[in-house]
Design a protein around this motif. Structure first.
Motif, PDB file in Angstrom:
ATOM      1  N   ARG A   7      -1.976  -0.603 -44.100  1.00 26.72           N
ATOM      2  CA  ARG A   7      -2.939   0.216 -43.361  1.00 26.72           C
ATOM      3  C   ARG A   7      -4.283   0.117 -44.062  1.00 26.72           C
ATOM      4  N   MET A   8      -5.353  -0.002 -43.278  1.00 26.70           N
ATOM      5  CA  MET A   8      -6.718   0.114 -43.781  1.00 26.70           C
ATOM      6  C   MET A   8      -7.442   1.095 -42.882  1.00 26.70           C
ATOM      7  N   SER A   9      -8.009   2.160 -43.473  1.00 29.72           N
ATOM      8  CA  SER A   9      -8.516   3.238 -42.641  1.00 29.72           C
ATOM      9  C   SER A   9      -9.614   4.023 -43.346  1.00 29.72           C
ATOM     10  N   LEU A  10     -10.474   4.662 -42.566  1.00 27.55           N
ATOM     11  CA  LEU A  10     -11.420   5.617 -43.116  1.00 27.55           C
ATOM     12  C   LEU A  10     -10.728   6.933 -43.460  1.00 27.55           C
ATOM     13  N   ASP A  11      -9.551   7.150 -42.904  1.00 24.42           N
ATOM     14  CA  ASP A  11      -8.738   8.320 -43.215  1.00 24.42           C
ATOM     15  C   ASP A  11      -8.052   8.084 -44.564  1.00 24.42           C
ATOM     16  N   SER A  12      -8.268   8.959 -45.519  1.00 26.36           N
ATOM     17  CA  SER A  12      -7.729   8.768 -46.874  1.00 26.36           C
ATOM     18  C   SER A  12      -6.340   9.367 -47.073  1.00 26.36           C
ATOM     19  N   ASN A  13      -5.711   9.810 -45.996  1.00 27.99           N
ATOM     20  CA  ASN A  13      -4.347  10.337 -46.090  1.00 27.99           C
ATOM     21  C   ASN A  13      -3.359   9.215 -45.765  1.00 27.99           C
ATOM     22  N   PRO A  14      -2.547   8.765 -46.742  1.00 26.50           N
ATOM     23  CA  PRO A  14      -1.663   7.610 -46.526  1.00 26.50           C
ATOM     24  C   PRO A  14      -0.296   7.960 -45.939  1.00 26.50           C
ATOM     25  N   ILE A  15      -0.143   9.165 -45.380  1.00 25.15           N
ATOM     26  CA  ILE A  15       1.180   9.603 -44.941  1.00 25.15           C
ATOM     27  C   ILE A  15       1.780   8.681 -43.881  1.00 25.15           C
ATOM     28  N   LYS A  16       0.961   8.086 -43.015  1.00 26.52           N
ATOM     29  CA  LYS A  16       1.492   7.188 -41.985  1.00 26.52           C
ATOM     30  C   LYS A  16       2.175   5.980 -42.615  1.00 26.52           C
ATOM     31  N   THR A  17       1.596   5.472 -43.688  1.00 31.82           N
ATOM     32  CA  THR A  17       2.196   4.321 -44.370  1.00 31.82           C
ATOM     33  C   THR A  17       3.477   4.730 -45.086  1.00 31.82           C
ATOM     34  N   ILE A  18       3.453   5.884 -45.739  1.00 27.65           N
ATOM     35  CA  ILE A  18       4.634   6.356 -46.468  1.00 27.65           C
ATOM     36  C   ILE A  18       5.801   6.588 -45.507  1.00 27.65           C
ATOM     37  N   GLN A  19       5.537   7.307 -44.416  1.00 27.19           N
ATOM     38  CA  GLN A  19       6.593   7.567 -43.438  1.00 27.19           C
ATOM     39  C   GLN A  19       7.018   6.290 -42.729  1.00 27.19           C
ATOM     40  N   GLY A  20       6.060   5.392 -42.483  1.00 30.28           N
ATOM     41  CA  GLY A  20       6.389   4.125 -41.855  1.00 30.28           C
ATOM     42  C   GLY A  20       7.291   3.280 -42.733  1.00 30.28           C
ATOM     43  N   LEU A  21       7.035   3.295 -44.032  1.00 36.02           N
ATOM     44  CA  LEU A  21       7.881   2.545 -44.956  1.00 36.02           C
ATOM     45  C   LEU A  21       9.301   3.110 -44.956  1.00 36.02           C
ATOM     46  N   LYS A  22       9.403   4.421 -44.861  1.00 40.20           N
ATOM     47  CA  LYS A  22      10.720   5.054 -44.776  1.00 40.20           C
ATOM     48  C   LYS A  22      11.465   4.575 -43.536  1.00 40.20           C
ATOM     49  N   GLU A  23      10.752   4.438 -42.418  1.00 37.56           N
ATOM     50  CA  GLU A  23      11.373   3.962 -41.182  1.00 37.56           C
ATOM     51  C   GLU A  23      11.819   2.503 -41.294  1.00 37.56           C
ATOM     52  N   LEU A  24      11.202   1.756 -42.198  1.00 39.84           N
ATOM     53  CA  LEU A  24      11.539   0.346 -42.364  1.00 39.84           C
ATOM     54  C   LEU A  24      12.742   0.116 -43.280  1.00 39.84           C
ATOM     55  N   GLU A  25      13.358   1.167 -43.767  1.00 39.88           N
ATOM     56  CA  GLU A  25      14.500   0.995 -44.674  1.00 39.88           C
ATOM     57  C   GLU A  25      15.668   0.269 -44.006  1.00 39.88           C
ATOM     58  N   TYR A  26      15.726   0.298 -42.688  1.00 39.63           N
ATOM     59  CA  TYR A  26      16.796  -0.426 -42.013  1.00 39.63           C
ATOM     60  C   TYR A  26      16.688  -1.931 -42.245  1.00 39.63           C
ATOM     61  N   ARG A  27      15.504  -2.400 -42.658  1.00 40.51           N
ATOM     62  CA  ARG A  27      15.284  -3.816 -42.922  1.00 40.51           C
ATOM     63  C   ARG A  27      15.502  -4.173 -44.392  1.00 40.51           C
ATOM     64  N   GLY A  28      15.803  -3.187 -45.208  1.00 37.88           N
ATOM     65  CA  GLY A  28      16.040  -3.439 -46.618  1.00 37.88           C
ATOM     66  C   GLY A  28      15.960  -2.152 -47.409  1.00 37.88           C
ATOM     67  N   TYR A  29      17.009  -1.865 -48.169  1.00 33.12           N
ATOM     68  CA  TYR A  29      17.045  -0.596 -48.910  1.00 33.12           C
ATOM     69  C   TYR A  29      17.454  -0.782 -50.367  1.00 33.12           C
ATOM     70  N   ASP A  30      17.411  -2.042 -50.860  1.00 34.16           N
ATOM     71  CA  ASP A  30      17.717  -2.278 -52.271  1.00 34.16           C
ATOM     72  C   ASP A  30      16.661  -1.645 -53.161  1.00 34.16           C
ATOM     73  N   SER A  31      15.403  -1.822 -52.781  1.00 40.77           N
ATOM     74  CA  SER A  31      14.277  -1.288 -53.544  1.00 40.77           C
ATOM     75  C   SER A  31      13.063  -1.214 -52.624  1.00 40.77           C
ATOM     76  N   TYR A  32      12.006  -0.586 -53.110  1.00 43.30           N
ATOM     77  CA  TYR A  32      10.794  -0.474 -52.311  1.00 43.30           C
ATOM     78  C   TYR A  32       9.585  -0.429 -53.235  1.00 43.30           C
ATOM     79  N   GLY A  33       8.432  -0.636 -52.646  1.00 39.86           N
ATOM     80  CA  GLY A  33       7.192  -0.522 -53.406  1.00 39.86           C
ATOM     81  C   GLY A  33       6.042  -0.268 -52.464  1.00 39.86           C
ATOM     82  N   ILE A  34       5.014   0.383 -52.983  1.00 36.87           N
ATOM     83  CA  ILE A  34       3.839   0.668 -52.173  1.00 36.87           C
ATOM     84  C   ILE A  34       2.599   0.698 -53.060  1.00 36.87           C
ATOM     85  N   LEU A  35       1.531   0.112 -52.562  1.00 41.56           N
ATOM     86  CA  LEU A  35       0.247   0.093 -53.257  1.00 41.56           C
ATOM     87  C   LEU A  35      -0.706   1.046 -52.547  1.00 41.56           C
ATOM     88  N   PHE A  36      -1.430   1.830 -53.340  1.00 42.17           N
ATOM     89  CA  PHE A  36      -2.457   2.732 -52.821  1.00 42.17           C
ATOM     90  C   PHE A  36      -3.797   2.339 -53.431  1.00 42.17           C
TER      91      PHE A  36
END
Length: 212
Positions: A7-36
Motif C-alpha cells: 500500500r502507498m497512501s497519504l493515509d498514515s494508518n496501515p491497518i488495511k495492510t495489516i488486516q489484508g495480510l491476515k486475510e492472505l494467510e490462506y496462501r501461506g502461514y509458515d511465517s510472515y513479515g511486513i515493512l512500514f
C-alpha cells in the motif's frame, strides 16, 4: 504459494495492510513479515513465525504511508525469521516480497558472493534486492529512470515463475511473471496484492497486470 500485499497512501494508518495480510494467510502461514515506512523516513521491518497477531500491531500505533507484506509457504529455506520476507540488500535500501520460484537463484547467489556480497537468508527471493543493489547507480540524477533501467537488468537474469513487489525510498514497483498481481486505486492511495478479492474490497477501481 505465498501472499503479497502493498500500500502507498497519504493515509498514515496501515491497518488495511495489516488486516489484508491476515486475510492472505490462506496462501501461506509458515511465517510472515511486513515493512512500514513513512515518506522520506527509514523503513521498519517486522518478521515472525506462525500466524499474524493483528492486535500486536494495533497496540503499537504504527504510522506508515508505505507498506509491503508477505505470508510465506516455505519452498527455499527452513521456517525461520531470517527466511521470512521482506528481504533486502546489504545496505538496506531495496526491500522485496515475492510469490513464486526463481529457478536459477543458486547460480546468481554464487556469482554475487564471489563479488563480496553477503546473504542473510537461504531463500531464492533475496537475490532480487541484492541484484538491484549490485546494478543500481544511486548517484544517477533521474532515480526513477535508473530504477526502471535496473529493473530490466535484474529481470533479464531471473528464470522462473514469480511476481514481486519492491520498495526503494518512496518508490514502489510491481513485477508480474505468471503469478497474479492486481493494482487497486483510491483517490489518494494505491493498493496491491496477489489476491483479487482483497484488492477489489479495498479500491474504487483496479487493473490486473499482464505478464512481463
Amino acid at each position: 504459494m505465498c501472499g503479497i500485499i502493498a500500500r502507498m497512501s497519504l493515509d498514515s494508518n496501515p491497518i488495511k495492510t495489516i488486516q489484508g495480510l491476515k486475510e492472505l494467510e490462506y496462501r501461506g502461514y509458515d511465517s510472515y513479515g511486513i515493512l512500514f515506512s513513512s515518506f522520506k523516513e527509514e523503513s521498519i521491518v517486522y518478521k515472525d513465525i506462525g500466524e499474524i497477531d493483528v492486535s500486536f500491531f494495533n497496540n503499537k500505533n504504527i504510522k506508515s504511508n508505505i507498506e509491503i507484506g508477505h505470508t510465506r509457504w516455505a519452498t527455499h529455506g527452513d521456517v525461520e525469521k531470517r527466511n521470512a520476507h521482506p528481504h533486502f540488500d546489504t545496505a538496506n535500501n531495496f526491500f522485496v516480497v515475492m510469490n513464486g520460484i526463481i529457478e536459477n537463484f543458486q547460480k546468481i547467489k554464487i556469482n554475487l558472493i564471489k563479488d563480496g556480497i553477503k546473504f542473510n537468508s537461504e531463500t531464492d527471493t533475496e537475490v532480487i534486492p541484492q541484484l538491484f543493489s549490485y546494478y543500481f547507480n544511486p548517484l544517477c540524477k533521474d532515480l526513477r529512470q535508473e530504477l526502471i533501467s535496473t529493473m530490466g537488468k535484474v529481470i533479464a537474469e531471473l528464470k522462473g515463475e514469480f511476481s514481486f513487489l519492491l520498495k526503494y525510498g518512496d518508490f514502489l514497483f510491481a513485477y508480474k511473471n505468471m503469478n497474479p498481481i492486481i493494482v487497486g486505486f483510491l483517490e489518494k492511495e494505491v493498493f496491491i496484492s496477489s489476491d483479487i478479492n482483497l484488492v477489489m474490497n479495498n479500491s474504487d477501481e483496479y487493473v490486473i497486470l499482464d505478464d512481463n
